[in-house]
Design an enzyme around this catalytic site. Structure first.
Site, PDB file in Angstrom:
ATOM      1  N   GLY A 165       5.562  -7.953  -7.305  1.00  0.00           N
ATOM      2  CA  GLY A 165       5.721  -6.540  -7.627  1.00  0.00           C
ATOM      3  C   GLY A 165       4.528  -5.719  -7.156  1.00  0.00           C
ATOM      4  N   CYS A 166       4.675  -4.414  -7.221  1.00  0.00           N
ATOM      5  CA  CYS A 166       3.642  -3.514  -6.689  1.00  0.00           C
ATOM      6  C   CYS A 166       2.366  -3.561  -7.530  1.00  0.00           C
ATOM      7  CB  CYS A 166       4.179  -2.099  -6.568  1.00  0.00           C
ATOM      8  SG  CYS A 166       4.927  -1.447  -8.085  1.00  0.00           S
TER       9      CYS A 166
END
EC number: 1.2.1.38
Lengths: 354, 354, 354, 354
Positions: free
Chosen positions: A158-159
């Site tokens: 994920g970011c």
């Protein structure tokens, strides 16, 4: 080599970033882009930036549409991904999943945070964790599987976890850290997705900063898993008025042995060495802190380091573009590795300098 | 009552906010505004927003210019303030100092963080700390001094310390907290001042977030002093692309006795009660977090509360306008108190709703 | 082919955009970047986006530094360019001048608008006008000169003239227009340059739009020259709070013969045909208008067309990135042509889709 | 005097601006705010800026809800307004309509531009045009009607027409202008309304400028009516990335008699005299142009004037806050007049200086 490629959920922000990046890539050739709600719409009607760069038209989702692909990128919400992955793998298609569905190795943790029973927990072990700088061996294994004729599955990080973990991992890995790690991160509004809501309305997001998901954000267990700090991460995301970028400020309490003993120079050396072979990570000179504007549109991660005044806490700050290194760029980087290409292929353009 | 008022350093961002606020105030009448570099320039030439609202012209600094004033607001950098305060007090003028010069009670701490010998340490004790919600008695003492015919001195709290302390104090005061407190705050660009620099250039500040002053920011000892946490605060400020606003996210480790024991509802009740008489502070409903946009241009402070997933850490988020509640508005609030006016006089306008 | 290249004034916004673009270019190899005020500073210290992409260090200006170059790009203010061009040409170096010094063919017009005597008027005729879509033959001539062993001189078009002329030229060229042409354009803040001033201060530029240079902007005679409309152009530039982009809305009164007679479809066909061979220009479908965000960071120009309600005026809207197609990108495009490369070399990356 | 007041459509951007302004107004007391979609929601839940400033809760629309009101402000879309106005007037309630329904005096023009049959054309004559600086006598008539016991109807001018007409009217009124008038205007995103759409999504509106409604915007006939220039106005609106503000640049061709003959000084004198009694309009010194940032949040209109290089065209630039002087502020100004209060009551706060 031409790798036939499909992008599922291509109309969203991560999806269209994949279209952009793969449109410039010498080996991946995107033949199918899907979007249920926009089927029939030319990509460049929705995103005029790509006018003249692609003639693709969004199609309906469905495994049929992806037949003949060597690689498929899934840029769909969690649960939507796991509903498609088994069939794609069975069809011999390697999958690069940008959702959270195969990131958490423990189906029970998934259930707790995503409030959904995992429908293919047997694939969790197979899934390589898509954060190449920290999980090279998992990606090497996936590459070997593909080389051997099987379909690979990569669960791209994920970011927030990417920015956070790249900033925090070397110190933790070196045994410098002891105690609860606090992650305070700020994201641009692309992180809130393409859906038009009150939250993404220009006039509400502009000229304001806010915290959200405090104590409850689903990237918490992912960060804990990456860093090996189960139950010891406190994570607070914020929203700020810019399009692209995540800045993650990570507070790492030094262990008794290192607090006041290990110099910042030594820690920076450790980071520099750790990332010596990693083209996308830059450990900034001491006294310098990263700016998200310096990485926007690129696959770079800039890391800055400082000590607290008392010398007992390392403050590691990581900056990435949430859509690129935090999503689409990282997925392409993983796909490069899985398909035996140099990891940086198609990802070398710098951010705009201003 | 008409209070003859001067503003020193009126051309800067905090100074002009004072001009704006006092221009609408029923009791303070601004007769003198000074700016060395802009002497001779009408205020409304520099700030056209005030065209039609003031005929004031910037004058040269100097105690002479301020003769006859009852109150003077100092919106000048640290050290510039302490060079003027003794003479102003001697002239019987009450001083509201927005600089850091009289905030720290210990001249040695001042010297350590500001790298300057304090030139009037004998006034440090006299100075009332200008954060009315937390230091009411100091301001009451200053009001009494003024009432008795002496000049008062108020050292108005800094912007980060205000947002941070209002969010953190009630929990600390109630004895809930034990351990190092981490303060992660984001400011709009007005916080970087009016001077045109590379840092304040639109094209460098826009579309970017950055950390700065990590481990070294001078508001650290001020926060520690307010919260009574000497050496136990780690503070990291950030810059985000908006004009006004500070959001401070404060991580407060709960003491063993309270971790997992004291509910968030109970903590919110405690905050609500603590601020029951304070018109400018709003403790938001649980599940809601403050946005700086909701307080920009106003003297309000919004506070949101959450617990970490593990329940052992309170996350208190405070939002203020750095120029108003974090500077000029707070100074006016202090001046209202010192001059015996209702504390909210001239400060009741809400932020723009959008 | 490797073309040895220098960039003069490389620290400014157009200069650094040249560094970015040429850093990705397969044929131009930048060996020298100059900046008087920043000599000795590594490029990536000033622009961290280029960290890992260039090891260049700014050097002092001077023809000596550029010895051995095949091509030099001048990204310096007007008058500074003409002080260097003759010597560079004499040294056999082809020059791509981004300043205004060689754009106006008439030295008297130059003197009138720039309040300076031209110091090398004899070169005005030699200078090819650097707007390839409209002045292909001039650039072909320059290419032939260079091919024949002489140094070429290209006077690259200005940012506003480029956006404006690409939008207006086909209609004028086709004889549709009669009367005064009004050009109302809006630029992002990079157009105001890198210098930190009150005008480029984030807090003054943000959340505001303003007109400037009304009736007096120096791009007026340049637009008139390109369009062949001496004395018939009224041009008003504006500043808006974004980094990159120019949107030029051009009001073209249709001649009596065409007003109400020639359909918008016919006009769009004419534009489409006019730009049929031009890779960077997109004439948008009727009903669609360009957005600067769709071209930022790219060399594209998007054009939208509409008629006034009365049908007697064509409204042509052009969008470019002022630093790219309006400056550095266009210069590279010209240099490609002059050095016999495909015009799009190194310029094919699209804008970020979001 | 307490004037019982209702706001219909109070949840939209103009509606909530009315809530803000009337919340600070000494005479209008808002007892009812309606919003069909948000009935039951406290105003301050939707707009936390008003937390502590209002306890109002949105109610369902309906004339019943408004019973007992002296004044009602309608902040609803066109056609929704005319469906309610007759009943409100019949109930003796004075109506301040912010929609377009009663602005155009000719029902046929209304039908042409709004594609709807007007349902109460008999009220068009009664409706006073709500732009006090230019239609004082209509508002005086409405005030007299109300004084005489009848309900007044005011059709408040639109945002673009207000900025445009205040900038253009004095020159036209003085007979200086001859020919087609071009209006090129830029609005902040609040002008696009509160509805979350792709157009108002932060990531699409941010960092971009675009034209829209070119040749077709419904404010065209309104501007023509105000200026008495039927069929002679070409109007192009644009969207820029800021919350509040309209800048309208108006190109006024001078008549043969005046072109090159009448000086800019003389024209400015004419403007200054024209607006001598108007507290909200500032004619800026020559050489200065307005910025929307200087009027945001206020009811001010700033006007700048320049001549084209050829001296035959006046360029008049007007800046307002589209939600305040362009909507809610102007409605309150009209209501002040109709209810016999000083026109500036409750509207004197300046914009934020920065």
């Amino acid at each position: 080599m031409t790798i036939k490629t499909g992008i599922v959920g291509a109309a969203g922000f991560a999806g269209i970033e994949l279209v952009r990046l793969l449109g410039e890539h010498p080996s991946f050739e995107v033949g199918v882009v899907t979007s249920d709600s926009l089927a029939g719409t030319p990509v460049s009607d929705l995103y005029p930036a790509l006018d003249g760069h692609t003639d693709l038209v969004f199609e309906k989702h469905g495994v049929d549409a992806l037949e003949g692909c060597d690689a498929v990128f899934l840029a769909v919400p969690h649960t939507a991904a796991m509903s498609q992955v088994p069939a794609l793998l069975e069809a011999g298609i390697s999958v690069f999943d940008l959702s959270a569905d195969y990131r958490l190795k423990d189906a029970a943790v998934y259930k707790r945070w995503y409030a959904t029973e995992h429908t293919s927990p047997e694939l969790l072990e197979k899934a390589a964790f898509g954060l190449p700088e920290l999980f090279a061996s998992e990606l090497a294994r996936a590459a070997a599987e593909r080389e051997a004729g099987a379909a690979a599955l990569v669960a791209c990080a994920g970011c927030y976890p990417t920015a956070t973990s790249l900033a925090a991992y070397p110190a933790i890995h070196a045994g410098l850290v002891d105690g609860t790690v606090i992650v305070d991160a700020v994201s641009g509004v692309t992180g809130a997705g393409k859906k038009a809501t009150e939250r993404t309305h220009f006039c509400f997001a502009n000229e304001s900063i806010e915290a959200y998901g405090v104590g409850t954000h689903r990237h918490t267990p992912e960060i804990e898993q990456i860093l090996g700090l189960e139950g010891k991460v406190v994570f607070t995301p914020h929203l700020a008025p810019l399009n692209r970028g995540i800045l993650s400020t990570v507070y790492l309490p030094l262990s008794a042995e290192h607090a006041g003993e290990t110099s910042l120079e030594a820690i920076r050396d450790l980071y520099t060495e750790f990332y010596a072979e990693d083209a996308f990570v830059r450990v900034l000179p001491l006294g310098t802190m990263p700016k998200t504007g310096s990485v926007a549109g690129s696959n770079a991660c800039h890391i800055g380091l400082a000590l607290s005044a008392a010398g007992d806490m390392l403050i590691a700050v990581g900056a990435i573009d949430n859509l690129c290194k935090g999503a689409a760029g990282q997925a392409v980087q993983c796909a490069n590795i899985v398909f035996g290409l140099p990891e940086t292929t198609g990802l070398t353009a710098p951010a705009l300098p201003v």
